[in-house]
Design a protein around this motif. Structure first.
Motif, PDB file in Angstrom:
ATOM      1  N   MET A   1       0.847  -1.193   0.000  1.00 52.71           N
ATOM      2  CA  MET A   1       0.000   0.000   0.000  1.00 52.71           C
ATOM      3  C   MET A   1       0.881   1.241   0.000  1.00 52.71           C
ATOM      4  SD  MET A   1      -2.804   1.693   0.124  1.00 52.71           S
ATOM      5  CE  MET A   1      -4.249   0.832   0.626  1.00 52.71           C
ATOM      6  N   PHE A   2       0.571   2.154  -0.871  1.00 47.47           N
ATOM      7  CA  PHE A   2       1.317   3.399  -0.982  1.00 47.47           C
ATOM      8  C   PHE A   2       0.656   4.461  -0.104  1.00 47.47           C
ATOM      9  CE2 PHE A   2       1.661   7.623  -2.874  1.00 47.47           C
ATOM     10  CZ  PHE A   2       3.025   7.762  -3.020  1.00 47.47           C
ATOM     11  N   LYS A   3       1.454   5.043   0.800  1.00 51.19           N
ATOM     12  CA  LYS A   3       1.016   6.193   1.592  1.00 51.19           C
ATOM     13  C   LYS A   3       2.233   7.083   1.794  1.00 51.19           C
ATOM     14  CE  LYS A   3      -1.407   7.755   5.688  1.00 51.19           C
ATOM     15  NZ  LYS A   3      -2.099   7.407   6.921  1.00 51.19           N
ATOM     16  N   TYR A   4       2.051   8.384   1.606  1.00 49.67           N
ATOM     17  CA  TYR A   4       3.155   9.331   1.693  1.00 49.67           C
ATOM     18  C   TYR A   4       2.677  10.539   2.491  1.00 49.67           C
ATOM     19  CZ  TYR A   4       7.438  11.585  -0.049  1.00 49.67           C
ATOM     20  OH  TYR A   4       8.676  12.172  -0.154  1.00 49.67           O
ATOM     21  N   VAL A   5       3.270  10.770   3.650  1.00 48.11           N
ATOM     22  CA  VAL A   5       2.885  11.904   4.497  1.00 48.11           C
ATOM     23  C   VAL A   5       3.550  13.163   3.955  1.00 48.11           C
ATOM     24  CG1 VAL A   5       2.994  12.883   6.812  1.00 48.11           C
ATOM     25  CG2 VAL A   5       2.588  10.432   6.517  1.00 48.11           C
ATOM     26  N   ILE A   6       2.743  14.192   3.713  1.00 48.99           N
ATOM     27  CA  ILE A   6       3.243  15.464   3.204  1.00 48.99           C
ATOM     28  C   ILE A   6       3.578  16.405   4.360  1.00 48.99           C
ATOM     29  CG2 ILE A   6       2.640  17.516   1.866  1.00 48.99           C
ATOM     30  CD1 ILE A   6       0.857  15.622   0.159  1.00 48.99           C
ATOM     31  N   ASN A   7       2.630  16.555   5.275  1.00 43.93           N
ATOM     32  CA  ASN A   7       2.824  17.377   6.475  1.00 43.93           C
ATOM     33  C   ASN A   7       1.771  16.955   7.499  1.00 43.93           C
ATOM     34  OD1 ASN A   7       0.383  18.829   5.870  1.00 43.93           O
ATOM     35  ND2 ASN A   7       1.546  20.158   4.496  1.00 43.93           N
ATOM     36  N   GLU A   8       1.635  17.693   8.568  1.00 43.81           N
ATOM     37  CA  GLU A   8       0.701  17.293   9.632  1.00 43.81           C
ATOM     38  C   GLU A   8      -0.762  17.315   9.190  1.00 43.81           C
ATOM     39  OE1 GLU A   8       1.453  21.614   9.750  1.00 43.81           O
ATOM     40  OE2 GLU A   8       2.842  19.933   9.930  1.00 43.81           O
ATOM     41  N   SER A   9      -1.074  18.033   8.130  1.00 43.92           N
ATOM     42  CA  SER A   9      -2.457  18.139   7.666  1.00 43.92           C
ATOM     43  C   SER A   9      -2.766  17.342   6.407  1.00 43.92           C
ATOM     44  CB  SER A   9      -2.800  19.609   7.372  1.00 43.92           C
ATOM     45  OG  SER A   9      -2.635  20.401   8.508  1.00 43.92           O
ATOM     46  N   ALA A  10      -1.732  16.918   5.691  1.00 40.30           N
ATOM     47  CA  ALA A  10      -1.974  16.336   4.372  1.00 40.30           C
ATOM     48  C   ALA A  10      -1.133  15.084   4.130  1.00 40.30           C
ATOM     49  CB  ALA A  10      -1.675  17.370   3.294  1.00 40.30           C
ATOM     50  N   TYR A  11      -1.697  14.180   3.381  1.00 39.87           N
ATOM     51  CA  TYR A  11      -0.967  12.983   2.958  1.00 39.87           C
ATOM     52  C   TYR A  11      -1.558  12.469   1.650  1.00 39.87           C
ATOM     53  CZ  TYR A  11      -4.889  10.281   4.940  1.00 39.87           C
ATOM     54  OH  TYR A  11      -6.135   9.775   5.223  1.00 39.87           O
ATOM     55  N   LEU A  12      -0.782  11.621   0.988  1.00 41.71           N
ATOM     56  CA  LEU A  12      -1.214  10.943  -0.232  1.00 41.71           C
ATOM     57  C   LEU A  12      -1.431   9.480   0.103  1.00 41.71           C
ATOM     58  CD1 LEU A  12       1.409  12.316  -2.787  1.00 41.71           C
ATOM     59  CD2 LEU A  12      -0.856  13.227  -2.264  1.00 41.71           C
ATOM     60  N   LYS A  13      -2.460   8.881  -0.488  1.00 42.39           N
ATOM     61  CA  LYS A  13      -2.730   7.459  -0.283  1.00 42.39           C
ATOM     62  C   LYS A  13      -3.243   6.879  -1.590  1.00 42.39           C
ATOM     63  CE  LYS A  13      -6.611   5.892   1.457  1.00 42.39           C
ATOM     64  NZ  LYS A  13      -7.096   4.882   0.510  1.00 42.39           N
ATOM     65  N   LEU A  14      -2.720   5.715  -1.933  1.00 36.03           N
ATOM     66  CA  LEU A  14      -3.203   5.021  -3.114  1.00 36.03           C
ATOM     67  C   LEU A  14      -4.715   4.896  -3.031  1.00 36.03           C
ATOM     68  CD1 LEU A  14      -2.287   3.373  -5.657  1.00 36.03           C
ATOM     69  CD2 LEU A  14      -2.450   1.356  -4.204  1.00 36.03           C
ATOM     70  N   LEU A  15      -5.398   5.240  -4.106  1.00 36.26           N
ATOM     71  CA  LEU A  15      -6.851   5.101  -4.117  1.00 36.26           C
ATOM     72  C   LEU A  15      -7.234   3.631  -4.014  1.00 36.26           C
ATOM     73  CD1 LEU A  15      -7.748   7.629  -6.948  1.00 36.26           C
ATOM     74  CD2 LEU A  15      -8.212   7.907  -4.503  1.00 36.26           C
ATOM     75  N   ASP A  16      -8.270   3.350  -3.235  1.00 37.42           N
ATOM     76  CA  ASP A  16      -8.814   1.994  -3.155  1.00 37.42           C
ATOM     77  C   ASP A  16     -10.333   2.087  -3.089  1.00 37.42           C
ATOM     78  OD1 ASP A  16      -9.665   2.256  -0.407  1.00 37.42           O
ATOM     79  OD2 ASP A  16      -7.632   1.789   0.234  1.00 37.42           O
ATOM     80  N   LEU A  17     -10.972   0.940  -3.028  1.00 43.54           N
ATOM     81  CA  LEU A  17     -12.444   0.921  -3.119  1.00 43.54           C
ATOM     82  C   LEU A  17     -13.128   1.660  -1.976  1.00 43.54           C
ATOM     83  CD1 LEU A  17     -12.965  -2.695  -4.496  1.00 43.54           C
ATOM     84  CD2 LEU A  17     -13.085  -0.507  -5.735  1.00 43.54           C
ATOM     85  N   SER A  18     -12.447   1.827  -0.854  1.00 41.98           N
ATOM     86  CA  SER A  18     -13.054   2.578   0.245  1.00 41.98           C
ATOM     87  C   SER A  18     -13.194   4.070  -0.088  1.00 41.98           C
ATOM     88  CB  SER A  18     -12.247   2.407   1.531  1.00 41.98           C
ATOM     89  OG  SER A  18     -10.998   3.059   1.436  1.00 41.98           O
ATOM     90  N   ASP A  19     -12.520   4.523  -1.127  1.00 34.57           N
ATOM     91  CA  ASP A  19     -12.555   5.940  -1.512  1.00 34.57           C
ATOM     92  C   ASP A  19     -13.630   6.275  -2.546  1.00 34.57           C
ATOM     93  OD1 ASP A  19     -10.174   6.670  -0.024  1.00 34.57           O
ATOM     94  OD2 ASP A  19      -9.040   5.556  -1.537  1.00 34.57           O
ATOM     95  N   VAL A  20     -14.282   5.279  -3.093  1.00 32.61           N
ATOM     96  CA  VAL A  20     -15.156   5.480  -4.255  1.00 32.61           C
ATOM     97  C   VAL A  20     -16.257   6.506  -3.995  1.00 32.61           C
ATOM     98  CG1 VAL A  20     -16.854   4.355  -5.749  1.00 32.61           C
ATOM     99  CG2 VAL A  20     -14.646   3.255  -5.324  1.00 32.61           C
ATOM    100  N   ASP A  21     -17.020   6.343  -2.928  1.00 36.51           N
ATOM    101  CA  ASP A  21     -18.143   7.266  -2.677  1.00 36.51           C
ATOM    102  C   ASP A  21     -17.669   8.698  -2.476  1.00 36.51           C
ATOM    103  OD1 ASP A  21     -20.072   5.273  -2.920  1.00 36.51           O
ATOM    104  OD2 ASP A  21     -20.010   4.783  -0.779  1.00 36.51           O
ATOM    105  N   GLU A  22     -16.616   8.861  -1.678  1.00 34.78           N
ATOM    106  CA  GLU A  22     -16.102  10.206  -1.400  1.00 34.78           C
ATOM    107  C   GLU A  22     -15.508  10.834  -2.667  1.00 34.78           C
ATOM    108  OE1 GLU A  22     -13.440  12.499   2.009  1.00 34.78           O
ATOM    109  OE2 GLU A  22     -13.252  10.329   1.808  1.00 34.78           O
ATOM    110  N   LEU A  23     -14.828  10.023  -3.479  1.00 35.13           N
ATOM    111  CA  LEU A  23     -14.251  10.538  -4.720  1.00 35.13           C
ATOM    112  C   LEU A  23     -15.341  10.949  -5.707  1.00 35.13           C
ATOM    113  CD1 LEU A  23     -11.827  11.184  -6.484  1.00 35.13           C
ATOM    114  CD2 LEU A  23     -11.748   8.761  -7.145  1.00 35.13           C
ATOM    115  N   PHE A  24     -16.373  10.134  -5.816  1.00 38.44           N
ATOM    116  CA  PHE A  24     -17.475  10.516  -6.708  1.00 38.44           C
ATOM    117  C   PHE A  24     -18.121  11.817  -6.231  1.00 38.44           C
ATOM    118  CE2 PHE A  24     -21.963  10.726  -7.780  1.00 38.44           C
ATOM    119  CZ  PHE A  24     -21.854  10.779  -9.170  1.00 38.44           C
TER     120      PHE A  24
END
Length: 191
Positions: A1-24
């Motif tokens: 799983m890809f996750k990259y912390v940018i700072n205390e407020s933001a990060y990047l995470k590989l999209l997965d099926l748990s993100d579908v509703d929020e992304l839409f």
């Protein structure tokens, strides 16, 4: 799983099926703004359309051919950034990005770009990154410029946006150039 912390407020995470509703929902709320510059928006009519995109993104990562990451800010999905594909033979990739309307102006894309550039050059050992942006998309064109990319040229009628072609500007940066920029920034901080 890809996750990259940018700072205390933001990060990047590989999209997965748990993100579908929020992304839409994010895409739908920002539809009018996104549609001005991004050709995929009219193809996202239902949650199922977003699910198909996320499944392709997960497969892309599994195939070691790129990353489509959610940009998260204060725990909320704010946008998407990723490598379109990776050319392993020539060691280069291109990056695309977008934010939902309510997250613009917080430095999220610029900081997410820094993370993906570092990941490409230091972890994946790529040598070159491109960003292609429609000529009229001034806000998006500012990001590669601020990060030290070189404007390399203009591709005429390079992208079809619903009912017309637009020219694109190509920006590029190499691993050696990025390392010099990082070294210069670190030297500035020390002084």
């Amino acid at each position: 799983m890809f996750k990259y912390v940018i700072n205390e407020s933001a990060y990047l995470k590989l999209l997965d099926l748990s993100d579908v509703d929020e992304l839409f929902a994010l895409t739908d709320r920002s539809r009018d703004t996104l549609r001005e510059w991004l050709p995929f928006v009219d193809d996202v009519k239902t949650v199922t359309d977003t699910e198909r995109f996320v499944k392709r993104a997960m497969q892309q990562y599994a195939d070691h051919n790129g990353i489509q990451a959610g940009i998260y800010y204060d725990g909320k999905l704010a946008g998407v950034i990723g490598y379109h594909q990776i050319n392993w033979q020539h060691k280069w990739t291109s990056i695309g990005y977008w934010l939902g309307n309510e997250f613009v102006g917080k430095g999220l894309v610029t900081n997410s770009m820094k993370a993906l550039i570092d990941y490409a050059f230091y972890y994946l050992k790529l040598n070159r990154i491109e960003v292609r942006v429609a000529v009229g998309n001034i806000r998006s064109r500012t990001i590669p410029k601020v990060l030290g990319f070189h404007e390399e040229g203009r591709l005429r009628d390079a992208e079809w946006l619903y009912d017309h072609h637009v020219d694109q500007v190509v920006y590029g940066i190499t691993a050696a150039e990025w390392k010099k920029i990082k070294m210069a920034n670190e030297a500035t901080v020390v002084l």
